[in-house]
Structure formats: structure tokens, C-alpha cells
Design an enzyme around this catalytic site. Structure first.
Site, PDB file in Angstrom:
ATOM      1  N   SER A   1      44.441  41.145  42.210  1.00  0.00           N
ATOM      2  CA  SER A   1      43.650  41.476  41.021  1.00  0.00           C
ATOM      3  C   SER A   1      42.521  40.511  40.709  1.00  0.00           C
ATOM      4  O   SER A   1      41.758  40.752  39.774  1.00  0.00           O
ATOM      5  CB  SER A   1      44.567  41.592  39.796  1.00  0.00           C
ATOM      6  OG  SER A   1      45.427  42.692  39.930  1.00  0.00           O
TER       7      SER A   1
ATOM      8  N   SER B   1      43.286  44.465  38.782  1.00  0.00           N
ATOM      9  CA  SER B   1      43.280  44.758  37.359  1.00  0.00           C
ATOM     10  C   SER B   1      42.209  43.975  36.597  1.00  0.00           C
ATOM     11  O   SER B   1      41.908  44.287  35.447  1.00  0.00           O
ATOM     12  CB  SER B   1      44.651  44.424  36.752  1.00  0.00           C
ATOM     13  OG  SER B   1      44.916  43.029  36.861  1.00  0.00           O
TER      14      SER B   1
ATOM     15  N   LYS C   1      40.380  36.594  30.851  1.00  0.00           N
ATOM     16  CA  LYS C   1      41.071  37.873  31.025  1.00  0.00           C
ATOM     17  C   LYS C   1      42.085  38.051  29.905  1.00  0.00           C
ATOM     18  O   LYS C   1      42.797  37.125  29.533  1.00  0.00           O
ATOM     19  CB  LYS C   1      41.758  37.910  32.391  1.00  0.00           C
ATOM     20  CG  LYS C   1      42.386  39.261  32.733  1.00  0.00           C
ATOM     21  CD  LYS C   1      42.984  39.250  34.140  1.00  0.00           C
ATOM     22  CE  LYS C   1      43.612  40.587  34.495  1.00  0.00           C
ATOM     23  NZ  LYS C   1      44.206  40.577  35.851  1.00  0.00           N
TER      24      LYS C   1
END
Length: 506
Positions: free
Chosen positions: A178, A154, A79
Site C-alpha cells: 500500500s 490503500s 495517511k
């Protein structure tokens, strides 16, 4: 699609160790998959140009007789909130476009030390603010199950990469759900460890008291394997726990092979009625509970009266901490710099840079957080939210005095359509109603796929929560349910996803 990309990380590990596959072959297969489908999915912001070179070095070391880690040679997506020395780290924001970190995040350095192959950086909501990955400055990621729908947020990029078979493993971060909410809508497994169980050093901070890094995978065992690599004490992180953690991969094996459900006390929260959830989500949740009960689990109704205030408390605490953390992006030390006119003052340059570099959701939360921390409002807003946080922690303490694990739906709905809620922040925030309490209390949580919602055929997940430091308990229970469900389905849930080929779904 190459059969290699369909293999789990555990299967890849076995084949690499046995010499049936090389890391170069595995890495090339996943890079080819990214090339084939990522123009449609947009899971990646950056693909590692050195991935094959790293894989070749792992193969050389293995061929020389060196003892290798179980995940050596297995590809990993990262990420974009986690800084890396060899790839840009933007946190999905224009204000950090092209930024190259002088150091790796601890979880990245541990993955490298284990011989894992970084495939690239995955897309995300800007500074992890969002539940749909529509707030990325670089465009939205799409759900591999339906390219017109969101992949969660997210960390939608990491979840989509795993669900689209572009990567067998991914790293995510979870501030209010997330990791777990994207897992719910993409049919993957997402684990939020105990706060302090995995280092946050090198994770670009959103809300420091809530952020936690964890694995995104296709199976519970794979999550355990990755968790074993990234977890443990880190002296660089002042919140890192000094604790002797068991092997989470072994815990998952115990759950899949053993009889861990007999006598398990499984808590269901009275204050989370079915009326708040999409019908297919509620039905899948109760179906999973029935399967657990049929194999010996005792379903116990518990009360958590302050959970309903979790979203309100979270959206005061998070913006307050974010407004402090994001103050460093001042156009002076690093990142974007916009000079509005010749002779502009530092204040004018800072204002112009933040106007151009921050997106609307980030600006919204900075303003909210700054207001909540301002003189005359601190006690009324931020202080009160922290008191609610304490009450939620006490709810967990009381609940875990009665049960071993708590179960909830991982999110209220299946994946909604892109653009459907982008202009409705409140509806977007309510996506995290079941996941937020775990971050407020610091307890671990995991999301496991439980099937497809009847009304739209999209993935649904169940969330398990355990006491602080009892992450292994989640791996045992999660693997046990995964084994039961996959036996009834006859194959992993992702095998039922529509075929994703160059140009979109077919």
C-alpha cells in the site's frame, strides 16, 4: 503553481536553514496548492487548521537561535490510518467518522518533535483494504497524471498528494504493497521498511503481522530523510526492533554520488515471467535492469518457487487478522453507534452499527477471515497459509545467499481507470502480486519510478527488495538508479506529468 511546491524536501530544508524561506511561506504555498487542486484530486480528508500556526512557531524557534532538525518547518501529509490528537482519525471508514484520538501515533509524535508541519490527513481505502483508494467511505482519490485513473491503494491519498505537489513528504502504511503500489502508479518513491524498523504504535491495525509504516516522497533522498525521523525502537510497540540503524539519508547520498553498482548482484525471479505484466511495465523494468548492468551490476536469475502462492496465503492471513483487529468496533467503546429501535439489545445495536459503518470490502474480508479462523477450518486455511508464509521466508533466505538485492516490477500494470475493477475483487487483489511477499517475510522494499509506459504514457516503477535490516542497501541502490535515470531524462519524472490546475488537467 508556486515554485516552492516544486522543491524537494531536501531543497526546502536547505533554504529554511539558510533563511531563504520561512516555514510559514512554505506551508502557505502548499495549503494554497491544496486549495487549488484538491477538489479534483481528493488526496486529503482533512486539512490542518493549525498548520500556519505550527509553522510560525518553528520560525520563531529558528530565529531565536535554537538548533533545529534538518526537516524542521517542512510540511508533511499523514495517511488517515495514523492517529492524531488535533485532527480526526477515521481510517477511511464511516464507523470512525469524526473520531479524535487521545494520543499521537509514534511516527506522528516523532515528526512533530523534529519540527515538521502536519498539513492534514490523506484519503485511503477503508481500514487499508484495497489497491485503488476506491474503497474509501469518503469517495475515491484520483491520480494526478490522469484524473480518470486510480492513484493506487490503500495509500492513494498520500501518493497523490506528493505527486500533485500538495505535500513534499507523506506518511503511508504498507500491509501488502500500500506504499509501493501507489508509488508505482503515481511516479513517486515509496519505501516499506523492515518489519519492526518503524513503530506501528498508533497505526489503526489491519493485519498486525504485516502492517508497516513508511515514507512516500518524490526522491530517494527525501524518503531517507523522513525514514531517519520516524524509524528506531519504540517501547510502545512490542514488535519494534532494537537495532542501531544507519542514516538512510546518508545512504541515499552514497548511492547518488558513489559507485555502489559495481559488483552488485541483482536478482531477477525466474517465476515472474513477462507474460504476467503489461507490455510497458515489462519494457520499463528491463530498461532499468539494462541501465544497472551497464554501470556494473550483475544480473542473476534466481528461483523463488513459493512466491506464486503469496497472494493466496496473504488473503487468508490478512482477513483472519483483520477480523480480530476490527472486532473492537462494537458501537460500545468508541466510534459510530446506530440504535435500530427503542429497547434494542447490545447485539442488535452492534449489528446495526457494523452494517452502517463498514463498507462492502471490509465486510467481505471480515467474513472471509472469521471463516478461516473458525473451528474445523483453522488448520486447513489459516494454518496452511502460515506454512506457505514460512516457505516464502525460506525462498528469500536462499535468494539472499546468492544476491544482494532482488528486483521486480512494482506492480503488473499502470494505473487502471476508476471503476474498472471495483466489482472484481480477484483482479484487484492481483495488483499486489509482486509486493505481498515482502510483507509476508518482513523484508524491506522500495519502489522507484523508471519511466512511462509506451502504450498509455503513465508512470511505471521498479521494486528492490533487500534482507531484513538492510534498508540502507535499498536507499543506495535506489538512489543510484534514480540518478542514472534522471540524468538520461534531463529532469525528474514528475516534471513530465500533465499540468494540474484548478478544474482538472489541461
Amino acid at each position: 503553481m508556486s515554485d516552492i511546491t516544486r522543491l524537494t524536501a531536501a531543497d526546502l530544508s536547505d533554504k529554511l536553514a539558510a533563511g531563504e524561506l520561512s516555514s510559514v511561506e512554505v506551508t502557505r504555498a502548499h495549503l494554497a496548492r491544496i486549495l487549488d487542486v484538491d477538489a479534483d484530486v481528493h488526496a486529503f480528508l482533512h486539512v490542518n487548521e493549525r498548520a500556519e500556526q505550527i509553522a510560525a512557531e518553528i520560525d520563531r524557534r529558528r530565529a531565536s537561535g535554537e538548533t533545529m532538525h534538518a526537516l524542521a518547518g517542512v510540511p508533511l501529509a499523514i495517511k488517515d490510518v495514523l492517529v492524531t490528537t488535533d485532527m480526526p482519525s477515521t481510517s477511511g471508514s464511516r464507523i470512525l467518522e469524526g473520531y479524535m484520538s487521545p494520543f499521537d501515533a509514534t511516527v506522528v509524535s516523532r515528526a512533530r518533535a523534529a519540527g515538521m508541519v502536519p498539513l492534514g490527513k490523506t484519503n485511503m481505502d477503508e481500514f487499508a483494504m484495497g489497491s485503488s483508494t476506491e474503497h474509501s467511505a469518503y469517495g475515491p482519490t484520483r491520480n494526478p497524471w490522469d484524473l480518470d485513473r486510480i492513484p493506487g491503494g490503500s495509500g492513494g491519498g498520500s501518493a497523490a498528494a506528493v505527486a500533485a505537489f500538495e505535500a513534499p513528504l507523506a506518511l503511508g502504511s504498507d500491509t501488502g504493497g500500500s506504499i509501493r503500489q501507489p508509488a508505482h502508479v503515481t511516479g513517486t518513491v515509496g519505501m516499506k521498511p523492515t518489519y519492526g524498523g518503524v513503530s506501528r504504535y498508533g497505526a489503526i491495525a489491519l493485519a498486525s503481522s504485516l502492517d508497516q509504516v513508511g515514507p512516500v516522497t518524490r526522491t530517494v533522498r527525501d524518503a531517507g530523510l523522513l525514514h531517519d525521523v520516524i524509524g528506531g525502537h519504540d517501547p510502545h510497540d512490542s514488535t519494534s526492533l532494537r537495532h542501531d540503524w544507519p542514516s538512510f539519508a546518508e545512504a541515499a547520498l552514497e548511492g547518488a554520488r558513489g559507485d555502489v553498482l559495481k559488483g552488485l548482484r541483482l536478482g531477477v525471479i525466474r517465476e515472474l515471467p513477462d507474460s504476467g505484466f503489461q507490455a510497458g511495465v515489462a519494457a520499463s523494468f528491463h530498461g532499468a535492469l539494462d541501465a544497472l548492468a551497464a554501470h556494473g551490476a550483475e544480473i542473476v536469475e534466481i528461483s523463488a518457487p513459493h512466491f506464486e502462492y503469496g497472494v493466496a496465503a496473504y488473503y487468508l492471513i490478512l482477513p483472519a487478522e483483520a477480523s480480530s483487529n476490527l472486532a473492537k468496533f462494537d458501537s460500545v467503546r468508541f466510534g459510530m453507534r446506530v440504535t435500530p429501535h427503542a429497547g434494542a439489545t447490545v447485539e442488535e445495536v452492534m449489528a446495526a452499527t457494523r452494517e452502517a459503518g463498514f463498507g462492502p470490502e471490509v465486510k467481505r474480508r471480515i467474513i472471509l477471515g472469521t471463516y478461516a479462523l473458525s473451528a474445523g477450518y483453522y488448520d486447513a486455511y489459516y494454518g496452511s497459509a502460515q506454512k506457505v508464509r514460512t516457505l516464502i521466508q525460506r525462498d528469500f533466505d536462499a535468494a539472499f545467499g546468492q544476491v544482494d538485492v532482488i528486483a521486480t516490477p512494482s506492480a503488473p500494470t499502470t494505473a487502471f481507470r476508476l471503476g474498472e475493477r471495483i466489482d472484481d475483487p480477484l483482479q484487484m487483489y492481483l495488483n499486489d502480486v509482486t509486493t505481498i511477499p515482502a510483507n509476508l517475510a518482513g523484508v524491506p522494499g522500495i519502489s522507484i519510478p523508471t519511466g512511462l509506459a509506451e502504450e498509455d504514457g503513465l508512470p511505471v516503477g521498479i521494486q528492490f527488495l533487500a534482507p531484513v535490516r538492510e534498508d540502507a542497501r535499498l536507499y543506495r541502490v535506489g538512489a543510484a538508479l534514480e540518478s542514472l535515470l534522471e540524468s538520461s531524462w534531463g529532469a525528474p519524472l514528475l516534471d513530465r506529468a500533465p499540468a494540474l490546475t484548478p478544474g482538472g488537467t489541461r
